[in-house]
Design a protein around this motif. Structure first.
Motif, mmCIF file in Angstrom:
data_model
loop_
_atom_site.group_PDB
_atom_site.id
_atom_site.type_symbol
_atom_site.label_atom_id
_atom_site.label_comp_id
_atom_site.label_asym_id
_atom_site.label_seq_id
_atom_site.Cartn_x
_atom_site.Cartn_y
_atom_site.Cartn_z
ATOM 1 N N THR A 328 0.822 -1.217 0.000
ATOM 2 C CA THR A 328 0.000 0.000 0.000
ATOM 3 C C THR A 328 0.855 1.265 0.000
ATOM 4 N N VAL A 329 1.818 1.342 0.920
ATOM 5 C CA VAL A 329 2.681 2.529 0.969
ATOM 6 C C VAL A 329 3.507 2.640 -0.308
ATOM 7 N N PHE A 330 4.038 1.504 -0.756
ATOM 8 C CA PHE A 330 4.809 1.510 -1.999
ATOM 9 C C PHE A 330 3.971 2.024 -3.157
ATOM 10 N N TYR A 331 2.746 1.537 -3.285
ATOM 11 C CA TYR A 331 1.911 1.950 -4.415
ATOM 12 C C TYR A 331 1.542 3.422 -4.338
ATOM 13 N N TRP A 332 1.229 3.911 -3.139
ATOM 14 C CA TRP A 332 0.901 5.338 -3.056
ATOM 15 C C TRP A 332 2.101 6.185 -3.469
ATOM 16 N N LEU A 333 3.304 5.763 -3.072
ATOM 17 C CA LEU A 333 4.504 6.496 -3.488
ATOM 18 C C LEU A 333 4.757 6.333 -4.980
ATOM 19 N N TYR A 334 4.447 5.172 -5.523
ATOM 20 C CA TYR A 334 4.593 4.937 -6.963
ATOM 21 C C TYR A 334 3.743 5.930 -7.747
ATOM 22 N N TRP A 335 2.493 6.077 -7.335
ATOM 23 C CA TRP A 335 1.610 7.028 -8.022
ATOM 24 C C TRP A 335 2.070 8.462 -7.787
ATOM 25 N N ILE A 336 2.539 8.744 -6.579
ATOM 26 C CA ILE A 336 2.986 10.104 -6.268
ATOM 27 C C ILE A 336 4.197 10.500 -7.111
ATOM 28 N N SER A 337 5.037 9.538 -7.471
ATOM 29 C CA SER A 337 6.224 9.856 -8.267
ATOM 30 C C SER A 337 5.860 10.452 -9.623
ATOM 31 N N TYR A 338 4.632 10.201 -10.086
ATOM 32 C CA TYR A 338 4.195 10.733 -11.371
ATOM 33 C C TYR A 338 3.348 12.003 -11.230
ATOM 34 N N LEU A 339 3.211 12.525 -10.008
ATOM 35 C CA LEU A 339 2.354 13.685 -9.787
ATOM 36 C C LEU A 339 2.668 14.884 -10.688
ATOM 37 N N PRO A 340 3.935 15.286 -10.827
ATOM 38 C CA PRO A 340 4.201 16.476 -11.640
ATOM 39 C C PRO A 340 3.717 16.334 -13.084
ATOM 40 N N GLY A 341 4.061 15.207 -13.722
ATOM 41 C CA GLY A 341 3.635 15.005 -15.094
ATOM 42 C C GLY A 341 2.129 14.907 -15.231
ATOM 43 N N VAL A 342 1.485 14.215 -14.286
ATOM 44 C CA VAL A 342 0.036 14.048 -14.341
ATOM 45 C C VAL A 342 -0.673 15.377 -14.101
ATOM 46 N N ALA A 343 -0.180 16.164 -13.152
ATOM 47 C CA ALA A 343 -0.799 17.460 -12.872
ATOM 48 C C ALA A 343 -0.766 18.344 -14.116
ATOM 49 N N ILE A 344 0.339 18.317 -14.835
ATOM 50 C CA ILE A 344 0.459 19.101 -16.060
ATOM 51 C C ILE A 344 -0.482 18.550 -17.133
ATOM 52 N N PHE A 345 -0.553 17.229 -17.229
ATOM 53 C CA PHE A 345 -1.447 16.574 -18.185
ATOM 54 C C PHE A 345 -2.901 16.962 -17.930
ATOM 55 N N VAL A 346 -3.334 16.893 -16.674
ATOM 56 C CA VAL A 346 -4.709 17.239 -16.322
ATOM 57 C C VAL A 346 -4.984 18.699 -16.654
ATOM 58 N N THR A 347 -4.022 19.559 -16.389
ATOM 59 C CA THR A 347 -4.181 20.986 -16.675
ATOM 60 C C THR A 347 -4.366 21.222 -18.170
ATOM 61 N N ARG A 348 -3.609 20.532 -18.974
ATOM 62 C CA ARG A 348 -3.665 20.728 -20.428
ATOM 63 C C ARG A 348 -4.990 20.264 -21.011
ATOM 64 N N VAL A 349 -5.433 19.083 -20.622
ATOM 65 C CA VAL A 349 -6.601 18.495 -21.284
ATOM 66 C C VAL A 349 -7.918 18.926 -20.655
ATOM 67 N N SER A 350 -7.882 19.607 -19.501
ATOM 68 C CA SER A 350 -9.118 19.925 -18.786
ATOM 69 C C SER A 350 -9.473 21.405 -18.822
ATOM 70 N N LYS A 351 -8.827 22.180 -19.649
ATOM 71 C CA LYS A 351 -9.195 23.588 -19.760
ATOM 72 C C LYS A 351 -10.641 23.692 -20.249
ATOM 73 N N GLY A 352 -11.412 24.518 -19.565
ATOM 74 C CA GLY A 352 -12.825 24.673 -19.922
ATOM 75 C C GLY A 352 -13.742 23.725 -19.174
ATOM 76 N N ARG A 353 -13.170 22.754 -18.453
ATOM 77 C CA ARG A 353 -13.969 21.831 -17.650
ATOM 78 C C ARG A 353 -14.170 22.414 -16.248
ATOM 79 N N THR A 354 -15.184 21.920 -15.565
ATOM 80 C CA THR A 354 -15.379 22.338 -14.179
ATOM 81 C C THR A 354 -14.572 21.428 -13.257
ATOM 82 N N ILE A 355 -14.379 21.873 -12.036
ATOM 83 C CA ILE A 355 -13.686 21.040 -11.052
ATOM 84 C C ILE A 355 -14.459 19.746 -10.833
ATOM 85 N N ARG A 356 -15.781 19.837 -10.778
ATOM 86 C CA ARG A 356 -16.605 18.632 -10.558
ATOM 87 C C ARG A 356 -16.403 17.621 -11.686
ATOM 88 N N GLN A 357 -16.389 18.084 -12.920
ATOM 89 C CA GLN A 357 -16.166 17.185 -14.055
ATOM 90 C C GLN A 357 -14.797 16.524 -13.973
#
Length: 541
Positions: A328-357
């Protein structure tokens, strides 16, 4: 897959100063990679023993806080979705992608080359060493094995991406951030850590190392699995030369894609890999034990829901806590290691979307895609064990998980054909992932890169070699899973603190901006931005 789309991100506007290679980041990375490779090759036993100690120590110190943080992110994501802030629109204008295309991005985002391995084998690890203090290799352990796989690839890790992604998107689209980068987000929150200063450079360097940490595990597991399969199909020894050859071919493949360019190479690879993976799982469902598979998926979803809170906070203090730390701890850290790239990805593809969406798209879409893939392949492997065809847990103990995967594939009708298709999909996924990663680290290591402009091809090729160096050393010493986990764990830990900075900044901005939310459009009308817009309109007149 998340890294694939995130890779197209750039940091500056077209009026930025001339771009150049960040020599500090490049030289620092060369030194670190060189030391790691040398230590692995010169002192393999000592290096693996040290890695085990580091993994145990770091997960004991950060284990419980990481589990609390994971559950906290899920609660925060749900709060964002159901509260009045859920209607906030992340940027003006209509969404760039249709609802179906946008949702499919998240459905397919959790897939990758290593996922192909874990989908067949992860349940076997949990069957042998189960969580929740269940009896190993018992009926209860078997029932919970797929439920735990769903848990580790389900709502909590996707909620982490929601929190990081929404925070980044709010900073960039609503607060009109200067640069789409983690360092830029942190600068906007703290006002003291400058993206162009020492603090920002450290964040960029952590981003590079975090990317390396995640890739080492992915590449090594993938190459080992493909190598075992090729050896089985051709009747040859699964030796290091075979693994090295496969990694070299993959490196050349993603290097060619990287040199061709992001749009022509990487996107085609990513789309082919995703479609092929889902098609592979669908065919296995149709020709396999469909009734058992569907029943096992439904049963596993029920068990996960029933035990969700206990699984989230299960630390097992009286039993040593090995399962929680190792998985469990390993997996949460595994996903966290990709946070910067994923955060940028979400920002790029979600412009115009609501937070709820965005909350619903990531958590529901991401979890659904992984559940289907894992549910089908894991259930097929369990069914083969139940019928005495291939006992995956026994093969895992005796010969390794990669050998077990090869044997399971051979039980399918036209097993050799399915095996070839499976390994090709893995390699295409690997090439896509490594190509995206090389693009991303090249962009980060290029200062003043204009918006929409790709980093230098030569720099991307340089990172191609660097990204393959550590996995090659891991294969050379036949590193165990614990050693592979260590690199990822150590590089992910700093992002725990950066994620907390993002959360603090997001909720600070939401409180400040609450009175300025347009109830009809969901847009946040910031006074200083409206003033700038008025001045711009006056100049145009």
């Amino acid at each position: 897959m998340l890294e694939t789309t995130a890779a197209k991100t750039a940091a500056e506007t077209t009026n930025s100063p001339r771009s150049r290679v960040d020599k500090t980041l490049v030289i620092g990375s060369i030194l670190v990679v060189g030391v790691v490779v040398a230590a692995l090759l010169l002192w393999p036993k000592e290096a693996q023993a040290s890695a085990g100690v580091l993994f145990d120590t770091s997960t004991r110190i950060f284990g419980a806080p990481v589990q609390v943080l994971g559950l906290g992110c899920l609660l925060l994501a749900v709060l964002l979705g159901v509260s009045k802030y859920g209607k906030i629109k992340l940027g003006e204008g209509k969404p760039t992608y249709s609802n179906a295309s946008w949702l499919f991005m998240f459905i397919s985002a959790g897939l990758g080359s290593a996922t192909m391995y874990w989908a067949f084998m992860e349940w076997a690890y949990y069957y042998q060493t189960p969580g929740l203090n269940l009896e190993p290799e018992s009926r209860q352990a078997l029932d919970m094995s797929v439920a735990y796989a769903f848990f580790h690839w389900g709502p909590i890790p996707w909620a982490m991406y929601v929190v990081a992604g929404v925070a980044m998107a709010y900073y960039f689209h609503v607060r009109r951030g200067k640069r789409l980068s983690y360092a830029g987000n942190v600068e906007a929150v703290t006002k003291k850590i400058k993206a162009d200063g020492i603090g920002g450079r450290i964040i960029d360097l952590l981003f590079l190392f975090g990317t390396f940490g995640g890739l080492i595990l992915t590449v090594t597991v993938t190459v080992s699995t493909v190598s075992a399969g090729v050896a089985s199909l051709m009747g040859i020894e699964n030796a290091f030369w075979l693994k090295a050859s496969i990694l070299t071919v993959s490196t050349l493949l993603f290097g060619l894609s990287s040199y061709i360019g992001i749009d022509k190479g990487l996107q085609k690879l990513a789309k082919v890999a995703v479609m092929a993976a889902f098609l592979f799982a669908a065919v296995v469902l149709l020709i396999g034990p469909a009734e058992f598979t569907i029943g096992n998926i439904v049963n596993s979803v029920g068990l996960e829901a029933q035990n969700f809170l206990h699984m989230s906070l299960f630390t097992d203090p009286n039993g040593g806590g090995a399962f929680s730390r190792d998985w469990t701890v390993f997996y949460w850290l595994y996903w966290i290691s990709y946070l910067p790239g994923v955060a940028i990805f979400v920002t790029r593809v979600s412009k115009g979307r609501t937070i709820r969406q965005t909350v619903l798209g990531l958590i529901v879409g991401g979890s659904a895609g992984v559940m289907f893939f894992f549910g089908v392949l894991s259930s097929y492997a369990i069914n083969q064990m139940a019928h005495g065809t291939v006992n995956a847990p026994e093969v895992l103990t005796a010969s390794g998980g990669d050998t077990a995967v090869a044997q399971i594939l051979n039980t399918l009708p036209f097993g050799q054909v399915f095996s070839v298709v499976y390994f090709i999909i893995m390699l295409v996924f690997l090439a896509s992932h490594m190509d995206a990663t090389s693009f991303t680290v090249a962009a980060v290591s290029t200062r003043n890169l204009p918006h929409g402009k790709d980093p230098s091809r030569h720099l991307r090729l340089f990172w191609v070699v660097m990204l393959a160096a550590v996995p090659m050393a891991m294969l050379a010493i036949n590193a165990n899973l614990g050693t592979l986990k260590t690199g990822l764990t150590l590089t992910a830990i700093p992002f725990l603190f950066l994620l907390l900075v993002q959360v603090w900044g997001l909720f600070k901005w939401l409180r400040q901006d609450a009175p300025r939310i347009d109830p009809e459009t969901g847009l946040v009308r910031l006074p200083h931005l409206e003033a700038v817009q008025d001045v711009s309109e006056e100049k145009q007149k």
